[in-house]
Design a protein around this motif. Structure first.
Motif, PDB file in Angstrom:
ATOM      1  N   ALA A 213      -9.987  90.282  20.073  1.00 31.16           N
ATOM      2  CA  ALA A 213     -10.827  90.186  21.561  1.00 31.16           C
ATOM      3  C   ALA A 213     -10.505  88.207  21.587  1.00 31.16           C
ATOM      4  CB  ALA A 213     -12.324  90.575  22.035  1.00 31.16           C
ATOM      5  N   ALA A 214     -11.192  88.157  20.643  1.00 36.22           N
ATOM      6  CA  ALA A 214      -9.802  86.610  21.034  1.00 36.22           C
ATOM      7  C   ALA A 214      -8.376  86.418  20.751  1.00 36.22           C
ATOM      8  CB  ALA A 214     -10.878  85.964  19.198  1.00 36.22           C
ATOM      9  N   ALA A 215      -7.572  86.849  20.351  1.00 36.92           N
ATOM     10  CA  ALA A 215      -6.394  87.170  19.693  1.00 36.92           C
ATOM     11  C   ALA A 215      -5.845  87.618  21.221  1.00 36.92           C
ATOM     12  CB  ALA A 215      -5.848  87.796  19.186  1.00 36.92           C
ATOM     13  N   GLU A 216      -6.001  88.627  21.685  1.00 39.62           N
ATOM     14  CA  GLU A 216      -5.880  89.303  23.486  1.00 39.62           C
ATOM     15  C   GLU A 216      -6.248  88.648  24.420  1.00 39.62           C
ATOM     16  OE1 GLU A 216      -3.200  92.014  24.709  1.00 39.62           O
ATOM     17  OE2 GLU A 216      -3.667  91.758  22.649  1.00 39.62           O
ATOM     18  N   GLN A 217      -7.195  87.937  23.860  1.00 38.27           N
ATOM     19  CA  GLN A 217      -7.903  87.408  25.609  1.00 38.27           C
ATOM     20  C   GLN A 217      -7.326  85.213  25.357  1.00 38.27           C
ATOM     21  OE1 GLN A 217      -8.980  84.018  26.681  1.00 38.27           O
ATOM     22  NE2 GLN A 217      -9.219  85.319  28.632  1.00 38.27           N
TER      23      GLN A 217
END
Length: 256
Positions: A213-217
């Motif tokens: 989630a952090a990488a995609e955001q």
């Protein structure tokens, strides 16, 4: 009840020429003909043609549809459905692979747009100018020809840009990571602007959800991820603007 070809075409939702083509290639048998010489279809023919149309609409090749029709005629519904599921799985994998290619292409086009925007405002084109060096090699999707413009895309104020800044080479691995995670969801439900995935909690899963989630955001700022953890469950909500609904559905699935 009997139907003429024009009536069947309207009920099934395909042109009469398509029905004749199905007969020509042996996908369906020749229908009976009335005393007037016109084709006469029965309810069973109509049901079979609806099945063919439904599977063809999924993008399943006609050769595979023909195999499904054979099963349709002799197998029970659950068996036929299982065959369709297997073919849909193949189509899904192909589609998700193309999504990865297109996301990579979008990232490259963004880079090209930025280089072209830096072109000098005066003077002729020549060796080393942005127009000649923006894309020195074919872009990710070699089957797609995209006309380049002289100006970058300008987003309206306060409107999120649906774009990904992830390096093109990293896109396939990111897509694969998400597919592996989404496959572990035990349930899903629609929410405003997206979908919520429910998982059985474990330290390893929580870490993976948070990492992805952090990488995609970071690379796709139009996504909003909300992570909720309890003792037994992990809930991940994925939301995006309305014009990114297809991206959400492709990457994370839709709620039934």
């Amino acid at each position: 009840m009997s139907y003429r070809i024009a009536e069947v075409a309207e009920l099934v939702g395909v042109p009469a020429t398509t029905l004749r083509y199905y007969e020509d290639i042996g996908l369906v048998g020749q229908p009976a003909r009335g005393s007037n010489g016109y084709r006469s279809y029965e309810d069973a023919d109509l049901a079979r043609l609806r099945f063919i149309t439904a599977t063809k609409n999924l993008g399943i090749p006609l050769a595979d549809v023909a195999e499904l029709v054979k099963a349709y005629d002799v197998e029970d519904c659950s068996t036929v459905a299982h065959h369709v599921v297997e073919m849909v799985a193949v189509r899904l994998a192909e589609t998700q692979s193309r999504i990865g290619e297109l996301v990579a292409l979008a990232a490259q086009l963004q880079t090209v747009s930025g280089r072209l925007a830096a072109a000098a405002t005066s003077g002729p084109c020549g060796d080393g100018c942005p127009c000649a060096t923006a894309a020195s090699e074919p872009l990710a999707d070699r089957r797609t020809f995209v006309p380049l413009t002289r100006a970058p895309v300008v987003a309206a104020p306060d409107v999120p840009v649906i774009a990904c800044s992830l390096d093109a080479g990293a896109v396939p691995d990111r897509i694969s990571d998400w597919q592996a995670l989404v496959a572990r969801a035990v349930s899903r439900e629609p929410i405003t602007g997206g979908v919520a995935l429910q998982f059985v909690a474990s330290p390893e899963l929580v870490a993976e959800v948070a990492r992805l989630a952090a990488a995609e955001q970071e690379c796709c700022t139009f996504f909003t991820f909300t992570l909720t953890m309890t003792t037994e469950q992990v809930r991940l909500e994925i939301q995006a603007p309305a014009n990114a609904a297809d991206v959400v559905a492709a990457m994370f699935g839709t709620a039934a």
